[in-house]
Write a protein that holds these residues in place. Structure first.
Motif, PDB file in Angstrom:
ATOM      1  N   VAL A 215       0.847  -1.194   0.000  1.00 50.22           N
ATOM      2  CA  VAL A 215       0.000   0.000   0.000  1.00 50.22           C
ATOM      3  C   VAL A 215       0.880   1.240   0.000  1.00 50.22           C
ATOM      4  O   VAL A 215       2.031   1.203   0.423  1.00 50.22           O
ATOM      5  CB  VAL A 215      -0.960   0.030   1.216  1.00 50.22           C
ATOM      6  N   GLY A 216       0.308   2.322  -0.475  1.00 51.34           N
ATOM      7  CA  GLY A 216       1.001   3.604  -0.466  1.00 51.34           C
ATOM      8  C   GLY A 216       0.467   4.469   0.659  1.00 51.34           C
ATOM      9  O   GLY A 216      -0.745   4.565   0.846  1.00 51.34           O
ATOM     10  N   LEU A 217       1.372   5.073   1.410  1.00 46.54           N
ATOM     11  CA  LEU A 217       0.996   6.017   2.462  1.00 46.54           C
ATOM     12  C   LEU A 217       1.338   7.416   1.989  1.00 46.54           C
ATOM     13  O   LEU A 217       2.402   7.632   1.412  1.00 46.54           O
ATOM     14  CB  LEU A 217       1.764   5.722   3.756  1.00 46.54           C
ATOM     15  N   MET A 218       0.449   8.355   2.247  1.00 46.57           N
ATOM     16  CA  MET A 218       0.701   9.754   1.896  1.00 46.57           C
ATOM     17  C   MET A 218       0.764  10.570   3.179  1.00 46.57           C
ATOM     18  O   MET A 218      -0.024  10.351   4.104  1.00 46.57           O
ATOM     19  CB  MET A 218      -0.422  10.287   0.991  1.00 46.57           C
ATOM     20  N   ALA A 219       1.707  11.494   3.224  1.00 43.32           N
ATOM     21  CA  ALA A 219       1.856  12.353   4.398  1.00 43.32           C
ATOM     22  C   ALA A 219       0.606  13.203   4.580  1.00 43.32           C
ATOM     23  O   ALA A 219      -0.027  13.629   3.611  1.00 43.32           O
ATOM     24  CB  ALA A 219       3.083  13.241   4.237  1.00 43.32           C
ATOM     25  N   HIS A 220       0.241  13.412   5.850  1.00 38.26           N
ATOM     26  CA  HIS A 220      -0.926  14.229   6.185  1.00 38.26           C
ATOM     27  C   HIS A 220      -0.691  14.803   7.576  1.00 38.26           C
ATOM     28  O   HIS A 220      -0.100  14.151   8.427  1.00 38.26           O
ATOM     29  CB  HIS A 220      -2.186  13.357   6.159  1.00 38.26           C
ATOM     30  N   ASP A 221      -1.162  16.016   7.809  1.00 39.07           N
ATOM     31  CA  ASP A 221      -0.935  16.684   9.099  1.00 39.07           C
ATOM     32  C   ASP A 221      -1.538  15.929  10.282  1.00 39.07           C
ATOM     33  O   ASP A 221      -1.003  15.979  11.377  1.00 39.07           O
ATOM     34  CB  ASP A 221      -1.510  18.103   9.074  1.00 39.07           C
ATOM     35  N   SER A 222      -2.644  15.235  10.068  1.00 39.55           N
ATOM     36  CA  SER A 222      -3.298  14.552  11.180  1.00 39.55           C
ATOM     37  C   SER A 222      -3.021  13.047  11.183  1.00 39.55           C
ATOM     38  O   SER A 222      -3.840  12.260  11.624  1.00 39.55           O
ATOM     39  CB  SER A 222      -4.800  14.810  11.143  1.00 39.55           C
ATOM     40  N   LEU A 223      -1.858  12.658  10.723  1.00 39.24           N
ATOM     41  CA  LEU A 223      -1.468  11.258  10.665  1.00 39.24           C
ATOM     42  C   LEU A 223      -0.638  10.904  11.893  1.00 39.24           C
ATOM     43  O   LEU A 223       0.188  11.692  12.342  1.00 39.24           O
ATOM     44  CB  LEU A 223      -0.625  11.025   9.400  1.00 39.24           C
ATOM     45  N   ARG A 224      -0.874   9.712  12.442  1.00 37.48           N
ATOM     46  CA  ARG A 224      -0.115   9.257  13.609  1.00 37.48           C
ATOM     47  C   ARG A 224       0.409   7.848  13.334  1.00 37.48           C
ATOM     48  O   ARG A 224      -0.293   7.020  12.770  1.00 37.48           O
ATOM     49  CB  ARG A 224      -1.036   9.257  14.842  1.00 37.48           C
ATOM     50  N   VAL A 225       1.660   7.596  13.735  1.00 36.52           N
ATOM     51  CA  VAL A 225       2.264   6.273  13.601  1.00 36.52           C
ATOM     52  C   VAL A 225       2.632   5.799  14.996  1.00 36.52           C
ATOM     53  O   VAL A 225       3.270   6.518  15.758  1.00 36.52           O
ATOM     54  CB  VAL A 225       3.539   6.315  12.721  1.00 36.52           C
ATOM     55  N   GLU A 226       2.214   4.579  15.331  1.00 36.46           N
ATOM     56  CA  GLU A 226       2.543   4.039  16.653  1.00 36.46           C
ATOM     57  C   GLU A 226       2.888   2.554  16.528  1.00 36.46           C
ATOM     58  O   GLU A 226       2.397   1.871  15.630  1.00 36.46           O
ATOM     59  CB  GLU A 226       1.394   4.250  17.636  1.00 36.46           C
ATOM     60  N   PRO A 227       3.746   2.065  17.425  1.00 31.60           N
ATOM     61  CA  PRO A 227       4.095   0.638  17.384  1.00 31.60           C
ATOM     62  C   PRO A 227       2.858  -0.213  17.681  1.00 31.60           C
ATOM     63  O   PRO A 227       1.967   0.212  18.410  1.00 31.60           O
ATOM     64  CB  PRO A 227       5.140   0.472  18.484  1.00 31.60           C
ATOM     65  N   TYR A 228       2.831  -1.391  17.100  1.00 25.52           N
ATOM     66  CA  TYR A 228       1.710  -2.304  17.303  1.00 25.52           C
ATOM     67  C   TYR A 228       2.271  -3.653  17.733  1.00 25.52           C
ATOM     68  O   TYR A 228       3.034  -4.274  16.996  1.00 25.52           O
ATOM     69  CB  TYR A 228       0.900  -2.446  16.015  1.00 25.52           C
ATOM     70  N   ALA A 229       1.899  -4.095  18.927  1.00 22.36           N
ATOM     71  CA  ALA A 229       2.355  -5.388  19.441  1.00 22.36           C
ATOM     72  C   ALA A 229       1.257  -6.415  19.216  1.00 22.36           C
ATOM     73  O   ALA A 229       0.147  -6.269  19.728  1.00 22.36           O
ATOM     74  CB  ALA A 229       2.681  -5.277  20.921  1.00 22.36           C
ATOM     75  N   SER A 230       1.552  -7.429  18.448  1.00 19.95           N
ATOM     76  CA  SER A 230       0.588  -8.489  18.160  1.00 19.95           C
ATOM     77  C   SER A 230       0.935  -9.732  18.965  1.00 19.95           C
ATOM     78  O   SER A 230       2.099 -10.140  19.001  1.00 19.95           O
ATOM     79  CB  SER A 230       0.600  -8.828  16.672  1.00 19.95           C
ATOM     80  N   PRO A 231      -0.059 -10.354  19.582  1.00 13.04           N
ATOM     81  CA  PRO A 231       0.205 -11.610  20.293  1.00 13.04           C
ATOM     82  C   PRO A 231       0.344 -12.783  19.322  1.00 13.04           C
ATOM     83  O   PRO A 231       0.713 -13.877  19.714  1.00 13.04           O
ATOM     84  CB  PRO A 231      -1.032 -11.778  21.175  1.00 13.04           C
ATOM     85  N   LEU A 232       0.061 -12.535  18.045  1.00 12.37           N
ATOM     86  CA  LEU A 232       0.097 -13.585  17.027  1.00 12.37           C
ATOM     87  C   LEU A 232       1.468 -13.685  16.382  1.00 12.37           C
ATOM     88  O   LEU A 232       2.262 -12.748  16.424  1.00 12.37           O
ATOM     89  CB  LEU A 232      -0.945 -13.285  15.941  1.00 12.37           C
ATOM     90  N   LYS A 233       1.704 -14.803  15.738  1.00  9.66           N
ATOM     91  CA  LYS A 233       2.922 -14.990  14.951  1.00  9.66           C
ATOM     92  C   LYS A 233       2.879 -14.012  13.789  1.00  9.66           C
ATOM     93  O   LYS A 233       1.847 -13.843  13.135  1.00  9.66           O
ATOM     94  CB  LYS A 233       2.967 -16.427  14.427  1.00  9.66           C
ATOM     95  N   VAL A 234       4.006 -13.331  13.528  1.00  7.78           N
ATOM     96  CA  VAL A 234       4.095 -12.365  12.441  1.00  7.78           C
ATOM     97  C   VAL A 234       4.966 -12.955  11.338  1.00  7.78           C
ATOM     98  O   VAL A 234       6.132 -13.295  11.571  1.00  7.78           O
ATOM     99  CB  VAL A 234       4.688 -11.025  12.921  1.00  7.78           C
ATOM    100  N   LEU A 235       4.408 -13.078  10.145  1.00 11.31           N
ATOM    101  CA  LEU A 235       5.131 -13.647   9.011  1.00 11.31           C
ATOM    102  C   LEU A 235       5.927 -12.563   8.290  1.00 11.31           C
ATOM    103  O   LEU A 235       5.475 -11.424   8.186  1.00 11.31           O
ATOM    104  CB  LEU A 235       4.162 -14.297   8.031  1.00 11.31           C
ATOM    105  N   PRO A 236       7.098 -12.893   7.763  1.00 15.73           N
ATOM    106  CA  PRO A 236       7.874 -11.921   6.983  1.00 15.73           C
ATOM    107  C   PRO A 236       7.266 -11.709   5.601  1.00 15.73           C
ATOM    108  O   PRO A 236       6.507 -12.543   5.117  1.00 15.73           O
ATOM    109  CB  PRO A 236       9.251 -12.563   6.893  1.00 15.73           C
ATOM    110  N   HIS A 237       7.588 -10.587   4.985  1.00 14.58           N
ATOM    111  CA  HIS A 237       7.155 -10.311   3.617  1.00 14.58           C
ATOM    112  C   HIS A 237       8.353 -10.375   2.701  1.00 14.58           C
ATOM    113  O   HIS A 237       9.478 -10.540   3.127  1.00 14.58           O
ATOM    114  CB  HIS A 237       6.452  -8.948   3.538  1.00 14.58           C
TER     115      HIS A 237
END
Length: 111
Positions: free
Chosen positions: A88-110
């Motif tokens: 996906v493409g992300l575009m900069a925006h003044d009201s955008l927030r990025v925060e870490p996300y901890a998943s209890p599930l197994k995370v697969l690599p891309h």
């Protein structure tokens, strides 16, 4: 002694391969919606850091970023896991927030 040395060498060879597949998840939150994205260590390094601030700074500087969106799915054995869904493409925006996300599930690599 030889077995110990061989085991140590095997561990040193295996660690970089594991580190490359390690994915950190982040929530990108805007006024309208949110998306979970995943970046591996190489991608984070290319952005100049290893935290949400590096993503936000790169997005602000570049204006757009292409990243992998992650979603929950069922594995073949029925377990839930976090897996890459689409680029996906992300575009900069003044009201955008990025925060870490901890998943209890197994995370697969891309790719």
């Amino acid at each position: 002694m030889t077995k110990c040395l061989l085991a140590t060498i095997a561990m040193l060879i295996a660690v970089p391969a594991f580190a490359q597949g390690n994915v950190s998840l982040f929530k990108v939150i805007s006024v309208k919606d949110e998306v979970t994205i995943g970046l591996n260590a190489d991608e984070m390094s290319a952005l100049g850091g290893s935290d949400a601030g590096a993503i936000a700074k790169a997005l602000h500087t570049k204006g757009t970023l292409t990243v992998w969106q992650y979603a929950t799915r069922k594995a073949a054995n029925g377990d839930l896991e976090q897996a890459p869904r689409a680029k996906v493409g992300l575009m900069a925006h003044d009201s955008l927030r990025v925060e870490p996300y901890a998943s209890p599930l197994k995370v697969l690599p891309h790719e």
